[in-house]
Design a protein around this motif. Sequence first.
Motif, PDB file in Angstrom:
ATOM      1  N   ARG A 114      18.335 -47.619   5.226  1.00 34.44           N
ATOM      2  CA  ARG A 114      19.331 -47.636   4.172  1.00 34.44           C
ATOM      3  C   ARG A 114      20.648 -48.103   4.786  1.00 34.44           C
ATOM      4  O   ARG A 114      20.905 -47.881   5.967  1.00 34.44           O
ATOM      5  CB  ARG A 114      19.510 -46.238   3.553  1.00 34.44           C
ATOM      6  N   THR A 115      21.486 -48.736   3.985  1.00 34.50           N
ATOM      7  CA  THR A 115      22.736 -49.255   4.525  1.00 34.50           C
ATOM      8  C   THR A 115      23.719 -48.124   4.815  1.00 34.50           C
ATOM      9  O   THR A 115      23.631 -47.022   4.231  1.00 34.50           O
ATOM     10  CB  THR A 115      23.399 -50.232   3.538  1.00 34.50           C
ATOM     11  N   ALA A 116      24.654 -48.409   5.678  1.00 39.87           N
ATOM     12  CA  ALA A 116      25.688 -47.426   5.985  1.00 39.87           C
ATOM     13  C   ALA A 116      26.494 -47.069   4.744  1.00 39.87           C
ATOM     14  O   ALA A 116      26.883 -45.913   4.548  1.00 39.87           O
ATOM     15  CB  ALA A 116      26.611 -47.976   7.075  1.00 39.87           C
ATOM     16  N   GLN A 117      26.757 -48.054   3.883  1.00 36.48           N
ATOM     17  CA  GLN A 117      27.524 -47.798   2.669  1.00 36.48           C
ATOM     18  C   GLN A 117      26.793 -46.827   1.747  1.00 36.48           C
ATOM     19  O   GLN A 117      27.409 -45.902   1.188  1.00 36.48           O
ATOM     20  CB  GLN A 117      27.797 -49.118   1.935  1.00 36.48           C
ATOM     21  N   GLU A 118      25.479 -47.030   1.581  1.00 34.18           N
ATOM     22  CA  GLU A 118      24.688 -46.132   0.733  1.00 34.18           C
ATOM     23  C   GLU A 118      24.704 -44.711   1.284  1.00 34.18           C
ATOM     24  O   GLU A 118      24.851 -43.734   0.534  1.00 34.18           O
ATOM     25  CB  GLU A 118      23.243 -46.619   0.669  1.00 34.18           C
ATOM     26  N   ALA A 161      27.087 -47.640  12.475  1.00 33.52           N
ATOM     27  CA  ALA A 161      27.805 -46.393  12.741  1.00 33.52           C
ATOM     28  C   ALA A 161      29.294 -46.556  12.451  1.00 33.52           C
ATOM     29  O   ALA A 161      29.922 -45.664  11.849  1.00 33.52           O
ATOM     30  CB  ALA A 161      27.588 -45.964  14.187  1.00 33.52           C
ATOM     31  N   GLN A 162      29.849 -47.676  12.839  1.00 36.80           N
ATOM     32  CA  GLN A 162      31.275 -47.916  12.600  1.00 36.80           C
ATOM     33  C   GLN A 162      31.569 -47.998  11.105  1.00 36.80           C
ATOM     34  O   GLN A 162      32.591 -47.466  10.632  1.00 36.80           O
ATOM     35  CB  GLN A 162      31.709 -49.212  13.290  1.00 36.80           C
ATOM     36  N   ILE A 163      30.707 -48.645  10.343  1.00 37.20           N
ATOM     37  CA  ILE A 163      30.904 -48.735   8.893  1.00 37.20           C
ATOM     38  C   ILE A 163      30.853 -47.348   8.260  1.00 37.20           C
ATOM     39  O   ILE A 163      31.715 -46.975   7.462  1.00 37.20           O
ATOM     40  CB  ILE A 163      29.850 -49.664   8.262  1.00 37.20           C
TER      41      ILE A 163
END
Length: 255
Positions: A114-118, A161-163
């Motif tokens: 899954r994306t960092a944003q999600e 991780a940074q996002i």
Amino acid sequence: MRGWIKGLAVIAVAVIVAACGGQHPQGIPPQFGDAAPHPWYGRTPAGYEVHGIDVSRWQGPIDWQGVASGGVSFAWIKATEGGDVADPMFRANWEGARRAGLPRGAYHFYYFCRTAQEQAAWFIQNVPAERGALPPVLDMEWTRSRNCPGRPSPEWIRAEAQIFMAIITQHYGQRPVVYTTVDFFRENEMWRLNGVEFWLRSVAGHPDQVYPGHDWTFWQYTGTGLARGVSGEVDLNAFGGSRQQWSRWLARRSQ
């Protein structure tokens, strides 16, 4: 080992510890026990003044008043995993720790499909921004998920991780602590994340030996600990400073 047999073993160890007048495994602070103690040498967990636990649904119902009176100074509580899994005990644990007056924070278990944003959005949806809470934790480690078996590149992992941390920092006003394990830290060169406080797992040696040359703030030193208020095994952690330094850290790093 089957769950009920393991449970009986934990109870037996707890009874033995209590019956021995407070005896405990070498190197473990006297207020705690360990169901599977490691033979500690050199610098041990007992050399630190401030200790805490981290919990999830697998600990079952927790007596948080007992935890707070049993030598625990902080707790991190599992809140979310990936982009759609919420720990069913989070709300009860979150409120129980608050009522007991115990500093507590929430952690997110990262899912690589899954994306960092999600995942950041899911964490925010489930974890309240409360004054006085510990900073959130980003838990990144290798998993054995059949639904997500791949292992992304170190560069991708650090970028994600940074996002995640940037979104969480903006929402809660505190940059997350990063929890990780020996192999994950090494294979993904996690020390390249700038400005991060690390919570490092090391159950067979002091972090200065296992993660030589790298700074850390928290040390998870056993996954089979025994603590008042928790009926089974629980992770035990140490803060890497004095009690005075802990007070200053809390004042600086609480939301």
